[in-house]
Design an enzyme around this catalytic site. Structure first.
Site, PDB file in Angstrom:
ATOM      1  CG  ASP A  45      -2.074  -0.945   1.126  1.00 23.24           C
ATOM      2  OD1 ASP A  45      -2.106  -1.732   0.164  1.00 23.24           O
ATOM      3  OD2 ASP A  45      -2.946  -0.923   2.022  1.00 23.24           O
ATOM      4  CG  HIS A  96      -4.364   2.693  -0.858  1.00 23.39           C
ATOM      5  ND1 HIS A  96      -5.223   1.846  -0.199  1.00 23.39           N
ATOM      6  CD2 HIS A  96      -3.518   3.182   0.095  1.00 23.39           C
ATOM      7  CE1 HIS A  96      -4.908   1.810   1.075  1.00 23.39           C
ATOM      8  NE2 HIS A  96      -3.890   2.625   1.291  1.00 23.39           N
ATOM      9  CG  HIS A 100      -3.319   7.108   2.794  1.00 25.95           C
ATOM     10  ND1 HIS A 100      -3.724   6.958   4.096  1.00 25.95           N
ATOM     11  CD2 HIS A 100      -2.978   5.868   2.350  1.00 25.95           C
ATOM     12  CE1 HIS A 100      -3.600   5.694   4.444  1.00 25.95           C
ATOM     13  NE2 HIS A 100      -3.157   5.002   3.406  1.00 25.95           N
ATOM     14  CG  HIS A 189       2.345  -0.006   4.484  1.00 23.11           C
ATOM     15  ND1 HIS A 189       2.062  -0.984   5.408  1.00 23.11           N
ATOM     16  CD2 HIS A 189       1.205   0.709   4.316  1.00 23.11           C
ATOM     17  CE1 HIS A 189       0.787  -0.867   5.794  1.00 23.11           C
ATOM     18  NE2 HIS A 189       0.258   0.154   5.144  1.00 23.11           N
TER      19      HIS A 189
END
Length: 492
Positions: A45, A96, A100, A189
C-alpha cells in the site's frame, strides 16, 4: 438537540461503522482470504515511492514473486515510470484513493471521484484500468458497495505494523513468519510518507520480506498476485473442498467445544474489529452522556423520554410516549472479556443473570440521585430476549416494526458475533428466532430491589404470572439445558 445527535450517530453507524464491521466479520463484498494449497499474496500500500519501490521490485524479480500494488493516485502521478515498471513486470495494480484519506470522512461522490481520478492516471500510463480497490485503512462506507460494483474490494488477512520504523526488521520477520501459510493475504507498505508512517520504515519491510521469500521457497510456496489468488479460491469453492488443515478436526467438535477452543485466541483481525467497536461505544457514551451504575463495570444508563407505543405494565400502569425511563446499556468491553474467558454459553448466561441481579439494587438507588430520577416511570433495555428475565421482575415486549427495530436487530447480531465465543455459529443456527425485545421493569418493582438488608439475595414482589414461573426461571439460572435454549440477551 438529542434528536439531532441520534440522527447523526445512526448516520455515522450505518454510513461508516457497520459497513466496515460487516466487511471485516462476514467478508461481505470484499476479498480477504484465499483458499489455496501453496499460494500466498503479497500486497503493498501507499506507493509508489521513488526510493523503496524500485528496491522492492528488484527483490521480487530476484525471487520470481508477484505482488499487488495498491497505489495512491497522487504518488502514481508523480512517479509514472514506476507505475509502468510495476505493470511491465507482471505485477497487479490496484487503487488506494487519489489521496490517503479515509472513506468515513468523505462523501460518496468524493470517494468516487478519488477512485476515478486514480484509475485515469493508471490508464494513461499502462493502457488499462485497474480492477481492484483497497480503501485506506480498509474502511468502507455503505455507498462503496453500490458505487464500486465494477471493482473488487480487497482487504487482508494479516498486517504487521510495518509502517512503524521502531518495529524493526527482526520483529517484523518473526510476525510475518508466524503467519506464512497458503491463502494468506499480507498487507505491507512500500512508502512511508503517509500520515502516521515513518519515512524509512519500508527499509525494514524489504529486509524482513527477503527472508520470508526465502522461507516460502523452501516450503514450496508461490507468491502470486491477488488476481491469481482470487481465481484459485473461486475454483476451490466450486469444488466444495475445504483447504484449511483444521477443518476436519473442527467439524467434529460441538459448538461449545469450539467456543472453548477459541476462548483465549484473539487474532489481529478480531482485535482490530473489537478496538473499532469499543471506540464506537466510547463515542456513543460521550454523545448521549451515559452514566455508570455502581462501579460501572457492567452497566451504564441515561434518563430519557420514552417514544414508543403505549405499553400496559404490571399494577395497571401504562407506559406512554413522553414518560421518562431509565435506559440501561451493557458495558461491551466487560461483555467481550466475559465471552473470551468463558468456555460455553452456559457460563456466559449464568454470569449475565448474576450480574444483572447484582446491579439491580444499584440501579434502584441511582434513581435517588439521577437528574429527573424522581420522574422515571420504568427501567428500559433492548435485548436479544432470554428466558429468566421475568424472574428478576422484567416484562418483555416486542419492538415495534420499523427502522429502529431493523437497525437494532443488525446491531445486536453483529455484537453477538464479536463478543460471543461461538457467536457466528449461534447466529447461523438461531438467527431466525433471534429478535430484539424490550425489557421493561416498573419503577415500583425496581425500587423493591433497593432493600439494604439483603440487596444481593432478595427477590422483588412478583405478579401472579411471574410467581407461577418462578421455579422454572430459577432453575434456568442453574441448569445447562435451559441456558442452551436461551439467547444470551445482552442489554445494549
Amino acid at each position: 438537540m438529542e434528536i439531532i445527535l441520534w440522527i447523526g450517530f445512526y448516520f455515522l453507524t450505518f454510513y461508516a461503522f457497520l459497513p466496515a464491521l460487516v466487511s471485516r466479520i462476514f467478508g461481505f463484498r470484499v476479498f480477504m482470504k484465499g483458499q489455496s494449497k501453496s499460494e500466498v499474496s503479497l500486497t503493498f500500500d501507499d506507493g509508489p515511492d521513488p526510493v523503496y519501490t524500485p528496491k522492492l521490485l528488484d527483490l521480487l524479480k530476484r525471487h520470481g514473486a508477484k505482488g499487488t500494488f495498491f497505489v495512491v493516485g497522487e504518488n502514481a502521478e508523480r512517479n509514472p515510470e514506476l507505475i509502468a515498471r510495476i505493470h511491465e513486470e507482471g505485477h497487479i495494480l490496484g487503487i488506494h484513493n487519489y489521496v490517503h484519506h479515509t472513506n468515513w470522512l468523505m462523501r460518496p461522490r468524493t470517494v468516487k471521484r478519488q477512485i476515478h481520478r486514480t484509475s485515469d492516471v493508471i490508464k494513461r500510463i499502462t493502457g488499462s484500468r485497474p480492477m481492484y480497490y483497497r480503501p485506506p485503512w480498509g474502511i468502507v462506507n455503505v455507498f462503496d458497495y453500490a458505487n464500486l460494483g465494477y471493482l473488487q474490494i480487497v482487504l487482508w488477512t494479516s498486517l504487521f505494523g510495518d509502517w512503524r520504523k521502531k518495529v524493526g526488521a527482526d520483529k517484523l520477520y518473526k510476525r510475518m513468519k508466524q503467519k506464512l501459510r497458503p491463502g494468506e493475504v499480507f498487507l505491507l507498505h512500500d512508502c512511508g510518507i503517509t500520515f502516521g508512517a515513518d519515512r524509512d520504515a519500508p527499509a525494514n519491510t524489504l529486509s524482513a520480506l527477503e527472508r520470508i521469500l526465502d522461507d516460502g521457497r523452501e516450503l514450496g510456496y508461490r507468491f502470486v498476485g491477488i488476481d491469481e489468488m482470487i481465481t484459485i479460491t473461486e475454483r476451490a469453492k466450486k469444488k466444495g473442498k475445504p483447504i484449511e488443515r483444521t477443518a476436519t478436526r473442527r467439524s467434529s467438535m460441538s459448538n461449545d467445544e469450539q467456543a472453548g477452543d477459541n476462548a483465549h485466541k484473539v487474532g489481529p483481525l478480531k482485535k482490530l474489529v473489537v478496538s473499532l467497536w469499543m471506540l464506537y461505544e466510547k463515542g456513543f457514551h460521550i454523545a448521549f452522556r451515559l452514566r455508570p451504575i455502581g462501579e460501572g463495570h457492567f452497566f451504564n444508563y441515561r434518563i430519557r423520554r420514552y417514544s414508543g407505543p403505549p405499553l400496559d405494565l404490571q399494577g395497571d400502569q401504562t407506559l406512554r410516549s413522553g414518560d421518562r425511563i431509565m435506559e440501561i446499556h451493557f458495558e461491551n468491553q466487560m461483555l467481550f472479556d466475559l465471552g473470551m474467558n468463558s468456555k460455553s454459553t452456559l457460563q456466559i448466561g449464568i454470569r449475565i443473570i448474576r450480574e444483572m441481579q447484582n446491579a439491580l439494587p444499584d440501579m434502584a438507588r441511582e434513581l435517588a440521585k439521577a437528574p429527573h430520577g424522581d420522574e422515571v416511570k420504568a427501567l428500559y433495555g433492548v435485548s436479544m430476549i432470554h428466558r429468566g428475565a421475568d424472574s428478576l421482575g422484567y416484562e418483555t415486549f416486542e419492538l415495534p416494526r420499523g427502522l429502529f427495530s431493523w437497525m437494532t436487530n443488525i446491531y445486536l447480531r453483529i455484537l453477538i458475533r464479536v463478543i460471543h465465543p461461538a457467536g457466528n455459529q449461534r447466529v447461523r443456527d438461531k438467527g431466525d428466532s433471534m429478535n430484539p425485545r424490550m425489557l421493561i421493569m416498573t419503577r415500583e418493582m425496581l425500587l423493591s430491589w433497593a432493600d439494604e438488608s439483603s440487596p444481593r439475595k432478595r427477590r422483588p414482589v412478583r405478579s401472579a404470572k411471574a410467581n407461577a414461573g418462578k421455579q422454572q426461571a430459577e432453575n434456568a439460572a442453574e441448569t445447562a439445558a435451559d441456558f442452551e435454549e436461551t439467547t444470551i440477551g445482552e442489554l445494549v
